[in-house]
Write a protein that holds these residues in place. Structure first.
Motif, PDB file in Angstrom:
ATOM      1  N   PRO A 126     -10.887  -0.161  -1.587  1.00 32.70           N
ATOM      2  CA  PRO A 126      -9.556  -0.743  -1.800  1.00 32.70           C
ATOM      3  C   PRO A 126      -9.298  -1.120  -3.253  1.00 32.70           C
ATOM      4  O   PRO A 126      -8.147  -1.088  -3.713  1.00 32.70           O
ATOM      5  CB  PRO A 126      -9.552  -1.975  -0.888  1.00 32.70           C
ATOM      6  CG  PRO A 126     -10.988  -2.329  -0.712  1.00 32.70           C
ATOM      7  CD  PRO A 126     -11.721  -1.014  -0.709  1.00 32.70           C
ATOM      8  N   ALA A 127     -10.362  -1.478  -3.988  1.00 30.45           N
ATOM      9  CA  ALA A 127     -10.173  -1.869  -5.385  1.00 30.45           C
ATOM     10  C   ALA A 127      -9.721  -0.676  -6.227  1.00 30.45           C
ATOM     11  O   ALA A 127      -8.775  -0.782  -7.023  1.00 30.45           O
ATOM     12  CB  ALA A 127     -11.458  -2.455  -5.952  1.00 30.45           C
ATOM     13  N   LEU A 128     -10.362   0.467  -6.052  1.00 28.59           N
ATOM     14  CA  LEU A 128     -10.003   1.632  -6.851  1.00 28.59           C
ATOM     15  C   LEU A 128      -8.683   2.252  -6.399  1.00 28.59           C
ATOM     16  O   LEU A 128      -7.961   2.839  -7.210  1.00 28.59           O
ATOM     17  CB  LEU A 128     -11.133   2.664  -6.811  1.00 28.59           C
ATOM     18  CG  LEU A 128     -12.426   2.211  -7.502  1.00 28.59           C
ATOM     19  CD1 LEU A 128     -13.509   3.270  -7.384  1.00 28.59           C
ATOM     20  CD2 LEU A 128     -12.183   1.873  -8.978  1.00 28.59           C
ATOM     21  N   LEU A 129      -8.355   2.113  -5.098  1.00 29.60           N
ATOM     22  CA  LEU A 129      -7.022   2.533  -4.654  1.00 29.60           C
ATOM     23  C   LEU A 129      -5.955   1.707  -5.366  1.00 29.60           C
ATOM     24  O   LEU A 129      -4.940   2.234  -5.828  1.00 29.60           O
ATOM     25  CB  LEU A 129      -6.894   2.373  -3.138  1.00 29.60           C
ATOM     26  CG  LEU A 129      -7.574   3.430  -2.268  1.00 29.60           C
ATOM     27  CD1 LEU A 129      -7.489   3.044  -0.792  1.00 29.60           C
ATOM     28  CD2 LEU A 129      -6.941   4.805  -2.484  1.00 29.60           C
ATOM     29  N   ARG A 130      -6.191   0.415  -5.452  1.00 31.94           N
ATOM     30  CA  ARG A 130      -5.254  -0.466  -6.168  1.00 31.94           C
ATOM     31  C   ARG A 130      -5.215  -0.126  -7.650  1.00 31.94           C
ATOM     32  O   ARG A 130      -4.149  -0.105  -8.265  1.00 31.94           O
ATOM     33  CB  ARG A 130      -5.674  -1.925  -5.954  1.00 31.94           C
ATOM     34  CG  ARG A 130      -4.970  -2.948  -6.853  1.00 31.94           C
ATOM     35  CD  ARG A 130      -3.496  -3.020  -6.545  1.00 31.94           C
ATOM     36  NE  ARG A 130      -2.794  -3.967  -7.392  1.00 31.94           N
ATOM     37  CZ  ARG A 130      -2.103  -3.650  -8.475  1.00 31.94           C
ATOM     38  NH1 ARG A 130      -2.041  -2.391  -8.889  1.00 31.94           N
ATOM     39  NH2 ARG A 130      -1.462  -4.570  -9.171  1.00 31.94           N
ATOM     40  N   ALA A 131      -6.369   0.158  -8.223  1.00 31.87           N
ATOM     41  CA  ALA A 131      -6.435   0.463  -9.647  1.00 31.87           C
ATOM     42  C   ALA A 131      -5.655   1.734  -9.974  1.00 31.87           C
ATOM     43  O   ALA A 131      -4.974   1.814 -10.998  1.00 31.87           O
ATOM     44  CB  ALA A 131      -7.886   0.618 -10.085  1.00 31.87           C
ATOM     45  N   GLY A 132      -5.744   2.737  -9.097  1.00 31.75           N
ATOM     46  CA  GLY A 132      -5.029   3.983  -9.339  1.00 31.75           C
ATOM     47  C   GLY A 132      -3.530   3.781  -9.394  1.00 31.75           C
ATOM     48  O   GLY A 132      -2.838   4.347 -10.250  1.00 31.75           O
ATOM     49  N   VAL A 133      -3.010   2.961  -8.491  1.00 27.74           N
ATOM     50  CA  VAL A 133      -1.582   2.654  -8.488  1.00 27.74           C
ATOM     51  C   VAL A 133      -1.202   1.922  -9.768  1.00 27.74           C
ATOM     52  O   VAL A 133      -0.175   2.213 -10.395  1.00 27.74           O
ATOM     53  CB  VAL A 133      -1.226   1.810  -7.251  1.00 27.74           C
ATOM     54  CG1 VAL A 133       0.211   1.315  -7.341  1.00 27.74           C
ATOM     55  CG2 VAL A 133      -1.431   2.619  -5.985  1.00 27.74           C
ATOM     56  N   ALA A 134      -2.036   0.967 -10.161  1.00 22.85           N
ATOM     57  CA  ALA A 134      -1.748   0.185 -11.370  1.00 22.85           C
ATOM     58  C   ALA A 134      -1.722   1.066 -12.610  1.00 22.85           C
ATOM     59  O   ALA A 134      -0.901   0.868 -13.507  1.00 22.85           O
ATOM     60  CB  ALA A 134      -2.780  -0.923 -11.527  1.00 22.85           C
ATOM     61  N   CYS A 135      -2.615   2.050 -12.662  1.00 19.44           N
ATOM     62  CA  CYS A 135      -2.622   2.952 -13.818  1.00 19.44           C
ATOM     63  C   CYS A 135      -1.310   3.722 -13.896  1.00 19.44           C
ATOM     64  O   CYS A 135      -0.770   3.942 -14.992  1.00 19.44           O
ATOM     65  CB  CYS A 135      -3.800   3.917 -13.719  1.00 19.44           C
ATOM     66  SG  CYS A 135      -5.413   3.153 -13.968  1.00 19.44           S
TER      67      CYS A 135
END
Length: 530
Positions: A126-135
């Motif tokens: 979930p952290a990297l899924l969130r990070a991808g959106v933020a990028c």
């Protein structure tokens, strides 16, 4: 007074922190670093104003200004658009406050909070899924901010041809742009990185002064335009093309509402990144209640009023605030207004789009990636994602980008809320969140219940993703087939965020009920700590 509880100290207001001995023992853990560690009570100083300012700074930006324009272009009346935006932000505030609680209580960021439900290694999903959106969002906002700098410098130079009509070239996909615009983009990118490299205290200080400044400029712009137009203009007299019937409530309103919810759905996950610095639950909760739904409603309303006035003054509706400012005659007013737009974009970008992935990337490899290194990774990916393409098509931007990832983030929120509030009753073992062999290890660091619930939520939410048919060409207007990726799930896609959240919430609760995991008792933990 305080009471010692094994490896942590519990204060009378309910907040927890690690004991010095425990924190010292955890420094060698492979999933611990200073940036991810619980914030000490002495450093939890953010008050109600800090959270109000945070939300004003994040909400007052160009994409928020343009939210109503997208809905009006689809057939809504201005008051229907504002109503849709207001309802969406009241709805998204609920999971935001539910997840914020853990940040304040334990002083932990979002990826560490996710370790309790997904496992100490599974939290990276979930952290990297969130990070991808933020990028992606970081790139979008940086491109917008670069455009503001490009226009600002052009105005300061008296609209010199060598700047505004410079040689063009193309980067990746999309149209060619002047080299001066690419330069402005890189300058704005560097400003973002400079602030994040100075840490969270710099973020707080920047938001504290940026928020009232941007708000004051927006009100000034409204007053200025209304005076110039001798009123509010004709847009307020228009009633859209769909009315209040079934076409509005059953066709246009649901996907529009999900898109507006998705605008801040990612922050409903990672608000612990900010509330971990809160001095009390009341401070962060009241600050967010006052800051989010109010500003997200008022700012698009100001945009509607200003744009309506532009019809009278300039003979056309000018929704883009950068283009509007470019029409002002006074160069000092132009420069001041564009500076304000740059500050507004910078304030949302730093807080909403760099802080979270900085923690998320750090969580993936704590001993190698610090908060600041994570910020640099975000900056590089924000360029590689080519944000100028995401902004080229409004339909793609609102209904594909916002709608699709909104369903995924809703599913993550469903798992987090079910685990923290329903299963654990807000009780976490703080030290074990940093132990690779602690109670949150599950199976090799992964909790299959959370992963399965997340997968179910995402499939149900976005499996029916579809693109509307363009009447002129007969082709889909987006990347999905008009019948949906999974046709029988197509009706659910219009409610993607709600479907994802509810499906993941219920699935996780069911999996835990059917296959419960026995955790060590308090007595056993005490014996192990002895």
């Amino acid at each position: 007074m305080t009471a010692a509880m094994y490896e942590e100290t519990v204060y009378t207001d309910g907040r927890h922190e690690l004991t010095p001995q425990t924190e010292a023992a955890l420094t060698d853990s492979p999933i611990y670093n200073e940036d991810l560690a619980p914030v000490p009570i002495a450093r939890r100083t953010w008050n109600t104003y800090n959270y109000v300012a945070l939300w004003i700074g994040m909400a007052h930006n160009i994409p928020t200004w343009l939210l109503a324009s997208g809905l009006i272009a689809l057939g809504m009346a201005w008051y229907q658009a504002i109503l849709t935006i207001a309802i969406a932000n009241v709805i998204v505030l609920v999971p935001m406050l539910l997840n914020s609680h853990a940040g304040t209580k334990y002083g932990i960021p979002y990826p560490v909070f996710a370790r309790a439900s997904f496992g100490v290694f599974g939290a990276n999903l979930p952290a990297l899924l969130r990070a991808g959106v933020a990028c992606g969002w970081f790139g979008i906002q940086t491109w917008i901010g670069g455009g503001a700098i490009f226009t600002l410098v052009g105005a300061a130079l008296g609209h010199a041809d060598w700047w505004e009509k410079a040689t063009t070239f193309q980067l990746g996909f999309g149209g060619a742009q002047p080299w001066t615009l690419w330069l402005s983009f890189l300058v704005f990118w560097a400003l973002n990185i400079f602030i994040i490299l100075r840490g969270m205290d710099a973020v707080r200080r920047f938001e504290n002064w940026a928020a009232p400044f941007v708000l004051a400029v927006a009100v000034f712009l409204l007053i200025w335009m209304v005076i110039q137009a001798n009123g509010f203009g004709p847009i307020l007299e228009e009633h859209g093309t769909v009315g209040w019937g079934g076409d509005f409530w059953f066709k246009l309103f649901p996907p529009a509402l999900m898109g507006m919810i998705a605008f801040w759905s990612t922050l409903s996950l990672n608000m612990p990144d900010f509330t971990r610095f809160g001095k009390s639950q009341r401070s962060q909760a009241i600050g967010q209640i006052l800051g989010l739904p109010t500003t997200m409603t008022i700012f698009p309303l100001i945009a509607v009023l200003v744009t309506s006035a532009t019809v009278v003054v300039y003979g056309e509706a000018i929704w883009d605030p950068v283009a509007l400012v470019g029409k002002f005659d006074n160069p000092f007013v132009v420069i001041f207004a564009l500076f304000a737009l740059g500050v507004a974009t910078l304030s949302v970008n730093v807080a909403a789009n760099i802080v979270s992935p900085s923690y998320d990337f750090s969580n993936a490899w704590p001993k190698l990636i610090s908060f600041r290194t994570g910020g640099l990774i975000t900056g590089v990916l924000g360029i590689l994602i080519q944000p100028w393409n995401l902004l080229a098509n409004p339909s793609l931007y609102v209904f594909t980008w916002l709608g699709f990832y909104g369903g995924a983030t809703g599913a993550i929120a469903g798992v987090l809320i079910a685990d923290y509030w329903l299963i654990r009753r807000t009780s976490l073992r703080l030290a074990d969140l940093y132990k690779p062999m602690g109670i949150y290890r599950y199976a090799s660091g992964w909790n299959w219940r959370a992963v399965a619930a997340l997968a179910i939520g995402i499939v149900l939410a976005v499996g029916g993703a579809y693109s509307a048919i363009d009447p002129a060409t007969g082709s889909p207007t987006g990347p999905f087939p008009d019948v949906g990726l999974i046709p029988f799930l197509k009706p659910l896609y219009d409610y993607s965020w709600v479907v994802g959240l509810v499906a993941a919430f219920l699935s996780y609760w069911l999996f835990v009920t059917v296959s419960p995991r026995t955790e060590p008792t308090a007595e056993v933990m005490a014996e192990q700590a002895a």
